[in-house]
Design a protein around this motif. Structure first.
Motif, mmCIF file in Angstrom:
data_model
loop_
_atom_site.group_PDB
_atom_site.id
_atom_site.type_symbol
_atom_site.label_atom_id
_atom_site.label_comp_id
_atom_site.label_asym_id
_atom_site.label_seq_id
_atom_site.Cartn_x
_atom_site.Cartn_y
_atom_site.Cartn_z
ATOM 1 N N GLN A 1 0.862 -1.192 0.000
ATOM 2 C CA GLN A 1 0.000 0.000 0.000
ATOM 3 C C GLN A 1 0.897 1.239 0.000
ATOM 4 O O GLN A 1 1.837 1.323 0.795
ATOM 5 C CB GLN A 1 -0.871 -0.041 1.260
ATOM 6 N N ARG A 2 0.602 2.209 -0.865
ATOM 7 C CA ARG A 2 1.403 3.439 -0.860
ATOM 8 C C ARG A 2 1.267 4.126 0.495
ATOM 9 O O ARG A 2 0.193 4.135 1.101
ATOM 10 C CB ARG A 2 0.982 4.362 -2.004
ATOM 11 N N HIS A 3 2.368 4.669 0.994
ATOM 12 C CA HIS A 3 2.357 5.222 2.350
ATOM 13 C C HIS A 3 3.387 6.338 2.484
ATOM 14 O O HIS A 3 4.293 6.482 1.653
ATOM 15 C CB HIS A 3 2.619 4.126 3.389
ATOM 16 N N LEU A 4 3.204 7.121 3.545
ATOM 17 C CA LEU A 4 4.085 8.255 3.818
ATOM 18 C C LEU A 4 4.696 8.075 5.203
ATOM 19 O O LEU A 4 3.981 8.064 6.201
ATOM 20 C CB LEU A 4 3.265 9.556 3.765
ATOM 21 N N HIS A 5 6.016 7.890 5.242
ATOM 22 C CA HIS A 5 6.728 7.850 6.526
ATOM 23 C C HIS A 5 6.906 9.273 7.021
ATOM 24 O O HIS A 5 7.206 10.177 6.222
ATOM 25 C CB HIS A 5 8.112 7.218 6.368
ATOM 26 N N CYS A 6 6.802 9.458 8.317
ATOM 27 C CA CYS A 6 6.797 10.807 8.849
ATOM 28 C C CYS A 6 7.248 10.785 10.306
ATOM 29 O O CYS A 6 6.739 9.989 11.094
ATOM 30 C CB CYS A 6 5.344 11.275 8.760
ATOM 31 N N ALA A 7 8.193 11.636 10.662
ATOM 32 C CA ALA A 7 8.567 11.781 12.066
ATOM 33 C C ALA A 7 7.482 12.578 12.788
ATOM 34 O O ALA A 7 6.704 13.290 12.144
ATOM 35 C CB ALA A 7 9.911 12.489 12.180
ATOM 36 N N MET B 1 7.623 9.517 1.006
ATOM 37 C CA MET B 1 6.547 8.664 0.487
ATOM 38 C C MET B 1 7.160 7.476 -0.241
ATOM 39 O O MET B 1 8.092 7.642 -1.034
ATOM 40 C CB MET B 1 5.637 9.447 -0.467
ATOM 41 N N HIS B 2 6.625 6.292 0.026
ATOM 42 C CA HIS B 2 7.084 5.082 -0.642
ATOM 43 C C HIS B 2 6.056 4.615 -1.672
ATOM 44 O O HIS B 2 4.893 4.374 -1.335
ATOM 45 C CB HIS B 2 7.332 3.964 0.379
ATOM 46 N N LEU B 3 6.511 4.499 -2.891
ATOM 47 C CA LEU B 3 5.689 3.968 -3.979
ATOM 48 C C LEU B 3 6.321 2.685 -4.490
ATOM 49 O O LEU B 3 7.522 2.481 -4.333
ATOM 50 C CB LEU B 3 5.635 4.965 -5.146
ATOM 51 N N ASP B 4 5.515 1.834 -5.132
ATOM 52 C CA ASP B 4 6.137 0.687 -5.791
ATOM 53 C C ASP B 4 6.472 1.054 -7.241
ATOM 54 O O ASP B 4 6.195 2.171 -7.697
ATOM 55 C CB ASP B 4 5.300 -0.595 -5.633
ATOM 56 N N THR B 5 7.084 0.136 -7.947
ATOM 57 C CA THR B 5 7.594 0.462 -9.284
ATOM 58 C C THR B 5 6.460 0.778 -10.270
ATOM 59 O O THR B 5 6.627 1.631 -11.140
ATOM 60 C CB THR B 5 8.462 -0.682 -9.827
#
Ligand SMILES: [Zn+2]
Length: 191
Positions: free
Chosen positions: A122-128, A170-174
């Protein structure tokens, strides 16, 4: 605020138990490259995987292991990878593996057959925590991120994951990255 974007190629997180089945008892992962999230690293180790049925599925060689070890082994592939394998894994956030797809892993010492563990991320956003505050977003929120490029895309339903140790990204797949014309890294803005 600009949101950095990184693209995750297919990869594997291993449990201690499965690491030892694949690489031998007492084996430890070797760090190949530090990743942006401070806890994560690409390992030197790779594993071959079989997706879908053994006769008609698809095999992927040398899939990168990402450390550190996890409670449960998790294999992340793209929808493009899955097409033609006979299996379409569910889109899931990392760690949510109940009733995900089956997959077989082949290491230099042994193999592991998993009834669940294969997902499309699932696309997601890492955030402190301080970054989340600045952006006015909270853990579990779904946000929309616009990517400007020759082929602009608005990614909706980007799930926010806040942790002190995370760094904004943000992490996306290819598949997602290719659709937006992003090669490895990019940037976007929250709408
Ligand atoms: Zn991530």
């Amino acid at each position: 605020m600009k949101i950095p974007i990184e693209v995750s190629a297919r990869h594997i997180h291993l449990s201690q138990q499965d690491l030892e089945k694949l690489f031998g008892q007492g084996y430890e992962l070797k760090k190949f490259k530090q990743l942006t999230q401070p806890s994560d690293f690409a390992a030197e180790e790779t594993v071959d995987i079989q997706v879908g049925s053994k006769s008609g599925g698809k095999k992927f060689d040398k899939v990168r292991v990402v450390g550190p070890l996890r409670e449960q082994t998790q294999v992340e592939i793209s929808l493009t990878d899955a097409i033609g394998s006979g299996t379409i894994p569910p889109v899931r956030l990392s760690g949510n593996l109940k009733n995900s797809a089956e997959v077989v892993l082949y290491g230099p010492v042994g193999q592991v057959e998993l009834e669940e563990g294969l997902i499309i991320a699932q696309r997601h956003l890492h955030c402190a925590t301080d970054e989340a505050k600045e952006l006015g977003i909270n853990n579990g929120d779904a946000v929309a991120v616009q990517v400007g490029s020759e082929r602009p895309v608005i990614f909706q339903n980007v799930l926010v994951r806040v942790r002190d140790s995370y760094k904004l990204c943000m992490h996306l797949d290819t598949d997602e990255a290719n659709a937006a014309g992003i090669n490895k890294i990019g940037e976007g803005v929250i709408l």
